[in-house]
Motif scaffolding. Structure first.
Motif, PDB file in Angstrom:
ATOM      1  N   ASP A 181      69.908  45.561  81.160  1.00  0.00           N
ATOM      2  CA  ASP A 181      68.520  45.953  81.410  1.00  0.00           C
ATOM      3  C   ASP A 181      67.588  44.747  81.365  1.00  0.00           C
ATOM      4  OD1 ASP A 181      69.111  48.616  81.760  1.00  0.00           O
ATOM      5  OD2 ASP A 181      68.655  49.196  79.692  1.00  0.00           O
ATOM      6  N   LEU A 182      67.848  43.833  80.444  1.00  0.00           N
ATOM      7  CA  LEU A 182      67.017  42.640  80.338  1.00  0.00           C
ATOM      8  C   LEU A 182      67.168  41.769  81.579  1.00  0.00           C
ATOM      9  CD1 LEU A 182      65.104  40.950  78.611  1.00  0.00           C
ATOM     10  CD2 LEU A 182      67.108  39.907  77.523  1.00  0.00           C
ATOM     11  N   ALA A 183      68.409  41.631  82.070  1.00  0.00           N
ATOM     12  CA  ALA A 183      68.642  40.838  83.280  1.00  0.00           C
ATOM     13  C   ALA A 183      67.976  41.486  84.491  1.00  0.00           C
ATOM     14  CB  ALA A 183      70.139  40.676  83.521  1.00  0.00           C
ATOM     15  N   LEU A 184      68.053  42.805  84.576  1.00  0.00           N
ATOM     16  CA  LEU A 184      67.404  43.512  85.684  1.00  0.00           C
ATOM     17  C   LEU A 184      65.892  43.349  85.615  1.00  0.00           C
ATOM     18  CD1 LEU A 184      69.539  46.785  85.714  1.00  0.00           C
ATOM     19  CD2 LEU A 184      69.438  45.069  87.540  1.00  0.00           C
ATOM     20  N   ASN A 185      65.349  43.384  84.419  1.00  0.00           N
ATOM     21  CA  ASN A 185      63.901  43.206  84.260  1.00  0.00           C
ATOM     22  C   ASN A 185      63.475  41.796  84.673  1.00  0.00           C
ATOM     23  OD1 ASN A 185      61.255  44.191  83.133  1.00  0.00           O
ATOM     24  ND2 ASN A 185      61.581  42.433  81.784  1.00  0.00           N
ATOM     25  N   ASP A 186      64.271  40.794  84.274  1.00  0.00           N
ATOM     26  CA  ASP A 186      63.956  39.414  84.645  1.00  0.00           C
ATOM     27  C   ASP A 186      64.199  39.150  86.126  1.00  0.00           C
ATOM     28  OD1 ASP A 186      63.136  38.760  82.111  1.00  0.00           O
ATOM     29  OD2 ASP A 186      65.020  37.824  81.506  1.00  0.00           O
ATOM     30  N   GLY A 187      64.998  40.004  86.745  1.00  0.00           N
ATOM     31  CA  GLY A 187      65.251  39.871  88.179  1.00  0.00           C
ATOM     32  C   GLY A 187      64.312  40.697  89.032  1.00  0.00           C
ATOM     33  N   ASN A 188      63.323  41.318  88.403  1.00  0.00           N
ATOM     34  CA  ASN A 188      62.373  42.181  89.105  1.00  0.00           C
ATOM     35  C   ASN A 188      61.394  41.343  89.928  1.00  0.00           C
ATOM     36  OD1 ASN A 188      60.442  44.026  89.915  1.00  0.00           O
ATOM     37  ND2 ASN A 188      60.207  44.978  87.915  1.00  0.00           N
TER      38      ASN A 188
END
Length: 269
Positions: free
Chosen positions: A136-143
């Motif tokens: 989830d953190l990686a997806l958020n940073d990839g937003n």
């Protein structure tokens, strides 16, 4: 790069410490386990102290790709500490997008290496809460929809985060596919697989950086082609109508045409 980073981290008079770190620039150097472990310990001491963190992480991303002659993984403690510091939002790693980007580079290289850290097999169990939080953190940073999404530092952060997601997708697709009999190809989608699948499709049309976009498509390709659960992944994407924007991307990003077409073909679109 190695020389510049070492110069910023280690005083000139500390020749022994500098010499060991300089070996990261030697592609043919043979690493002994004790020597490589010492490199990891040195670099993590800089990260923990908050001194030259970006430079230490730049070297650590190279160190995790090295294998000692013993064949043992020696990056467990250093990369495990990076995971904990990201999840706990320690200021040493999250105070700037540049530093956070380098942290994702470290984890991406570690997961994608020939000998991933021992903690990863346990952490990457689909029911592991910490693993799901990391995704989830990686997806958020990839937003790509953040206020600073057009800045170069934010673009680099997205590229690094999605690179990590790609290596995780590759691992999940291949590892999960080897657990059960070959005849069974209808495995239920794990939470981790669904999170990456849906997360990479969300905001797809808003991503303007070709590198980040390419890596998203590569994540999708890995999951949709997975022998064990690929059919269910395709069914989920179809049912939710999550891939409607592929044709528009093919029009505006000619470099992505083959990747987009491959994913579209998997979905029979």
């Amino acid at each position: 790069v190695v020389s510049a980073c070492v110069s910023r981290l280690v005083p000139d008079e500390n020749d022994k410490q500098r010499d060991v770190l300089f070996k990261l620039a030697e592609s043919n150097h043979t690493w002994e386990e004790e020597e490589l472990s010492a490199v990891h310990q040195q670099l993590m001491s800089f990260v923990e102290s908050g001194s030259g963190v970006s430079f230490a992480l730049m070297l650590l991303r190279l160190a995790v790709l090295q294998q000692p002659t013993s064949g043992n993984a020696v990056s467990d403690k250093s990369t495990g500490m990076v995971v904990e510091m990201l999840l706990e939002e320690k200021p040493q790693l999250v105070s700037s997008a540049t530093t956070k980007s380098m942290a994702w580079c470290v984890l991406s290289n570690a997961v994608g290496s020939k000998n991933p850290p021992n903690w990863f097999d346990g952490l990457s169990e689909s029911t592991n809460e910490k693993f799901l939080r990391l995704i989830d953190l990686a997806l958020n940073d990839g937003n790509p929809t953040s206020d600073a999404s057009s800045s170069q530092t934010d673009i680099s952060l997205r590229q690094s985060a999605v690179a990590f997601l790609y290596n995780v997708s590759h691992h999940l697709s291949h590892r999960e596919g080897s657990k059960a009999p070959q005849a069974e190809e209808n495995e239920e989608l794990s939470e981790a697989v669904m999170a990456i699948l849906i997360g990479c499709l969300e905001n797809l049309m808003e991503e303007k950086d070709v590198v980040s976009l390419t890596r998203r498509y590569m994540c999708l390709g890995q999951l949709l082609k997975a022998k064990r659960f690929g059919k269910n992944a395709i069914g989920l994407v179809r049912d939710l109508g999550l891939f409607d924007g592929v044709c528009e991307h093919r029009e505006y990003y000619s470099d992505l045409d083959s990747l987009a077409k491959e994913v579209a073909n998997l979905l029979d679109m």
